[in-house]
Write a protein that holds these residues in place. Structure first.
Motif, PDB file in Angstrom:
ATOM      1  N   SER A  50      51.638  43.853  38.330  1.00  0.00           N
ATOM      2  CA  SER A  50      52.116  43.092  37.177  1.00  0.00           C
ATOM      3  C   SER A  50      52.701  41.782  37.677  1.00  0.00           C
ATOM      4  O   SER A  50      53.294  41.723  38.743  1.00  0.00           O
ATOM      5  CB  SER A  50      53.177  43.880  36.398  1.00  0.00           C
ATOM      6  N   THR A  51      52.499  40.774  36.896  1.00  0.00           N
ATOM      7  CA  THR A  51      53.041  39.474  37.226  1.00  0.00           C
ATOM      8  C   THR A  51      54.294  39.284  36.380  1.00  0.00           C
ATOM      9  O   THR A  51      54.226  39.333  35.157  1.00  0.00           O
ATOM     10  CB  THR A  51      52.020  38.358  36.915  1.00  0.00           C
ATOM     11  N   PRO A  52      55.444  39.091  37.021  1.00  0.00           N
ATOM     12  CA  PRO A  52      56.675  38.967  36.238  1.00  0.00           C
ATOM     13  C   PRO A  52      56.719  37.642  35.486  1.00  0.00           C
ATOM     14  O   PRO A  52      56.118  36.649  35.899  1.00  0.00           O
ATOM     15  CB  PRO A  52      57.768  39.012  37.309  1.00  0.00           C
ATOM     16  N   ASN A  53      57.405  37.678  34.363  1.00  0.00           N
ATOM     17  CA  ASN A  53      57.662  36.433  33.645  1.00  0.00           C
ATOM     18  C   ASN A  53      58.832  35.753  34.343  1.00  0.00           C
ATOM     19  O   ASN A  53      59.903  36.329  34.463  1.00  0.00           O
ATOM     20  CB  ASN A  53      58.024  36.698  32.179  1.00  0.00           C
ATOM     21  N   ILE A  54      58.569  34.545  34.820  1.00  0.00           N
ATOM     22  CA  ILE A  54      59.626  33.819  35.500  1.00  0.00           C
ATOM     23  C   ILE A  54      59.949  32.551  34.741  1.00  0.00           C
ATOM     24  O   ILE A  54      59.139  32.052  33.965  1.00  0.00           O
ATOM     25  CB  ILE A  54      59.256  33.495  36.968  1.00  0.00           C
ATOM     26  N   ARG A  55      61.136  32.046  34.964  1.00  0.00           N
ATOM     27  CA  ARG A  55      61.574  30.800  34.347  1.00  0.00           C
ATOM     28  C   ARG A  55      61.284  29.676  35.339  1.00  0.00           C
ATOM     29  O   ARG A  55      61.888  29.599  36.395  1.00  0.00           O
ATOM     30  CB  ARG A  55      63.056  30.890  34.008  1.00  0.00           C
TER      31      ARG A  55
ATOM     32  N   ILE B 132      35.626  34.817  41.290  1.00  0.00           N
ATOM     33  CA  ILE B 132      35.418  36.078  42.016  1.00  0.00           C
ATOM     34  C   ILE B 132      36.698  36.600  42.671  1.00  0.00           C
ATOM     35  O   ILE B 132      37.030  37.782  42.530  1.00  0.00           O
ATOM     36  CB  ILE B 132      34.309  35.911  43.082  1.00  0.00           C
ATOM     37  N   ILE B 133      37.422  35.761  43.389  1.00  0.00           N
ATOM     38  CA  ILE B 133      38.583  36.234  44.161  1.00  0.00           C
ATOM     39  C   ILE B 133      39.668  36.860  43.273  1.00  0.00           C
ATOM     40  O   ILE B 133      40.150  37.954  43.578  1.00  0.00           O
ATOM     41  CB  ILE B 133      39.126  35.127  45.081  1.00  0.00           C
ATOM     42  N   PRO B 134      40.065  36.223  42.158  1.00  0.00           N
ATOM     43  CA  PRO B 134      41.060  36.894  41.314  1.00  0.00           C
ATOM     44  C   PRO B 134      40.588  38.242  40.771  1.00  0.00           C
ATOM     45  O   PRO B 134      41.392  39.159  40.613  1.00  0.00           O
ATOM     46  CB  PRO B 134      41.306  35.890  40.190  1.00  0.00           C
ATOM     47  N   LYS B 135      39.294  38.377  40.498  1.00  0.00           N
ATOM     48  CA  LYS B 135      38.780  39.677  40.037  1.00  0.00           C
ATOM     49  C   LYS B 135      38.850  40.719  41.145  1.00  0.00           C
ATOM     50  O   LYS B 135      39.110  41.885  40.882  1.00  0.00           O
ATOM     51  CB  LYS B 135      37.354  39.527  39.517  1.00  0.00           C
ATOM     52  N   LEU B 136      38.618  40.297  42.391  1.00  0.00           N
ATOM     53  CA  LEU B 136      38.682  41.231  43.506  1.00  0.00           C
ATOM     54  C   LEU B 136      40.112  41.686  43.800  1.00  0.00           C
ATOM     55  O   LEU B 136      40.329  42.831  44.188  1.00  0.00           O
ATOM     56  CB  LEU B 136      38.079  40.598  44.767  1.00  0.00           C
ATOM     57  N   VAL B 137      41.078  40.802  43.656  1.00  0.00           N
ATOM     58  CA  VAL B 137      42.466  41.162  43.961  1.00  0.00           C
ATOM     59  C   VAL B 137      43.220  41.716  42.749  1.00  0.00           C
ATOM     60  O   VAL B 137      44.359  42.155  42.888  1.00  0.00           O
ATOM     61  CB  VAL B 137      43.260  39.966  44.560  1.00  0.00           C
ATOM     62  N   ASN B 138      42.590  41.727  41.583  1.00  0.00           N
ATOM     63  CA  ASN B 138      43.247  42.209  40.365  1.00  0.00           C
ATOM     64  C   ASN B 138      43.842  43.613  40.513  1.00  0.00           C
ATOM     65  O   ASN B 138      44.969  43.842  40.080  1.00  0.00           O
ATOM     66  CB  ASN B 138      42.281  42.152  39.176  1.00  0.00           C
ATOM     67  N   PRO B 139      43.142  44.575  41.169  1.00  0.00           N
ATOM     68  CA  PRO B 139      43.757  45.906  41.314  1.00  0.00           C
ATOM     69  C   PRO B 139      45.036  45.912  42.157  1.00  0.00           C
ATOM     70  O   PRO B 139      45.848  46.816  42.040  1.00  0.00           O
ATOM     71  CB  PRO B 139      42.669  46.732  42.001  1.00  0.00           C
TER      72      PRO B 139
ATOM     73  N   PRO C 292      41.345  37.174  35.072  1.00  0.00           N
ATOM     74  CA  PRO C 292      42.584  37.941  34.948  1.00  0.00           C
ATOM     75  C   PRO C 292      43.844  37.169  35.333  1.00  0.00           C
ATOM     76  O   PRO C 292      44.912  37.427  34.793  1.00  0.00           O
ATOM     77  CB  PRO C 292      42.355  39.138  35.879  1.00  0.00           C
ATOM     78  N   HIS C 293      43.728  36.246  36.266  1.00  0.00           N
ATOM     79  CA  HIS C 293      44.894  35.498  36.737  1.00  0.00           C
ATOM     80  C   HIS C 293      44.515  34.031  36.839  1.00  0.00           C
ATOM     81  O   HIS C 293      44.032  33.570  37.870  1.00  0.00           O
ATOM     82  CB  HIS C 293      45.382  36.028  38.091  1.00  0.00           C
ATOM     83  N   ARG C 294      44.760  33.304  35.769  1.00  0.00           N
ATOM     84  CA  ARG C 294      44.336  31.898  35.713  1.00  0.00           C
ATOM     85  C   ARG C 294      45.002  31.045  36.781  1.00  0.00           C
ATOM     86  O   ARG C 294      44.372  30.170  37.371  1.00  0.00           O
ATOM     87  CB  ARG C 294      44.623  31.335  34.325  1.00  0.00           C
ATOM     88  N   PHE C 295      46.267  31.295  37.026  1.00  0.00           N
ATOM     89  CA  PHE C 295      46.990  30.512  38.033  1.00  0.00           C
ATOM     90  C   PHE C 295      46.394  30.746  39.425  1.00  0.00           C
ATOM     91  O   PHE C 295      46.214  29.810  40.197  1.00  0.00           O
ATOM     92  CB  PHE C 295      48.484  30.847  38.003  1.00  0.00           C
ATOM     93  N   VAL C 296      46.071  31.999  39.738  1.00  0.00           N
ATOM     94  CA  VAL C 296      45.449  32.309  41.027  1.00  0.00           C
ATOM     95  C   VAL C 296      44.082  31.629  41.113  1.00  0.00           C
ATOM     96  O   VAL C 296      43.712  31.083  42.152  1.00  0.00           O
ATOM     97  CB  VAL C 296      45.331  33.842  41.239  1.00  0.00           C
ATOM     98  N   SER C 297      43.332  31.655  40.016  1.00  0.00           N
ATOM     99  CA  SER C 297      42.030  30.982  39.991  1.00  0.00           C
ATOM    100  C   SER C 297      42.184  29.497  40.275  1.00  0.00           C
ATOM    101  O   SER C 297      41.418  28.924  41.065  1.00  0.00           O
ATOM    102  CB  SER C 297      41.363  31.173  38.627  1.00  0.00           C
ATOM    103  N   LEU C 298      43.155  28.878  39.645  1.00  0.00           N
ATOM    104  CA  LEU C 298      43.405  27.458  39.866  1.00  0.00           C
ATOM    105  C   LEU C 298      43.760  27.193  41.335  1.00  0.00           C
ATOM    106  O   LEU C 298      43.226  26.271  41.960  1.00  0.00           O
ATOM    107  CB  LEU C 298      44.531  26.959  38.953  1.00  0.00           C
ATOM    108  N   LEU C 299      44.634  28.013  41.901  1.00  0.00           N
ATOM    109  CA  LEU C 299      45.032  27.845  43.304  1.00  0.00           C
ATOM    110  C   LEU C 299      43.841  28.030  44.247  1.00  0.00           C
ATOM    111  O   LEU C 299      43.677  27.266  45.202  1.00  0.00           O
ATOM    112  CB  LEU C 299      46.136  28.826  43.676  1.00  0.00           C
ATOM    113  N   VAL C 300      43.018  29.040  43.990  1.00  0.00           N
ATOM    114  CA  VAL C 300      41.863  29.295  44.850  1.00  0.00           C
ATOM    115  C   VAL C 300      40.895  28.118  44.802  1.00  0.00           C
ATOM    116  O   VAL C 300      40.431  27.631  45.835  1.00  0.00           O
ATOM    117  CB  VAL C 300      41.155  30.615  44.451  1.00  0.00           C
TER     118      VAL C 300
END
Length: 160
Positions: free
Chosen positions: A46-51, A35-42, A2-10
């Motif tokens: 929403s992840t804002p679009n940032i520049r 596992i961790i991004p799936k657990l924190v997904n709820p 669900p959150h590729r960036f979080v997965s990469l950081l973890v």
């Protein structure tokens, strides 16, 4: 994922903490990165679009201001007390965007010599305590120019 960036950081964080790239540590990093991004997904609504370009610029501006402020605060604290002019002042907010205002308060409070006392969303301002401020109007203008306008641009695409 669900959150590729979080997965990469973890995954990278695990590898840095383990100080190893053995196959076992790589496997654990991959499992945690899934596992961790799936657990924190709820909890991530929403992840804002940032520049990103503006984000990187703001990072270096804040880093520079923190470094310079450390020297200014050291000089004030170690110098004569009459050089201190503590002040409370309010920084009016240009937007009700929660991430912009929360990050602005965080930037203010991490810069040595200032402490953000709180965001008043209803009133539309941030109460700031400055260790020494002879011209609060100039400090407010600097905060709005250096930080707030960039945050608005990063999150909303507008430059005020």
């Amino acid at each position: 994922m669900p959150h590729r960036f979080v997965s990469l950081l973890v995954g990278l964080t695990w590898l840095m903490l383990s100080h190893s790239i053995d196959p076992c540590d790589l496997l654990i990093a991959c499992v945690l990165a899934i596992i961790i991004p799936k657990l924190v997904n709820p909890f991530i609504v929403s992840t804002p679009n940032i520049r990103w370009k503006g984000t990187i610029e703001l990072f270096f501006i804040v880093l520079w201001d923190i470094i310079v402020s450390n020297f200014v605060v050291a000089k004030l604290v170690l110098g004569p007390k009459q050089n201190l002019a503590p002040k409370w002042f309010r920084v009016p907010l240009e937007t009700k965007h929660e991430q912009v205002n929360a990050l602005l308060a965080m930037i203010i409070s991490t810069t040595p010599g200032t402490v953000s006392a709180g965001i008043d969303q209803e009133r539309g301002d941030i109460l700031v305590h400055a260790l020494s401020s002879h011209h609060p109007e100039q400090d407010i203008a600097m905060i709005k120019e250096r930080y707030e306008s960039r945050l608005i641009h990063i999150f909303m695409g507008e430059q005020t």
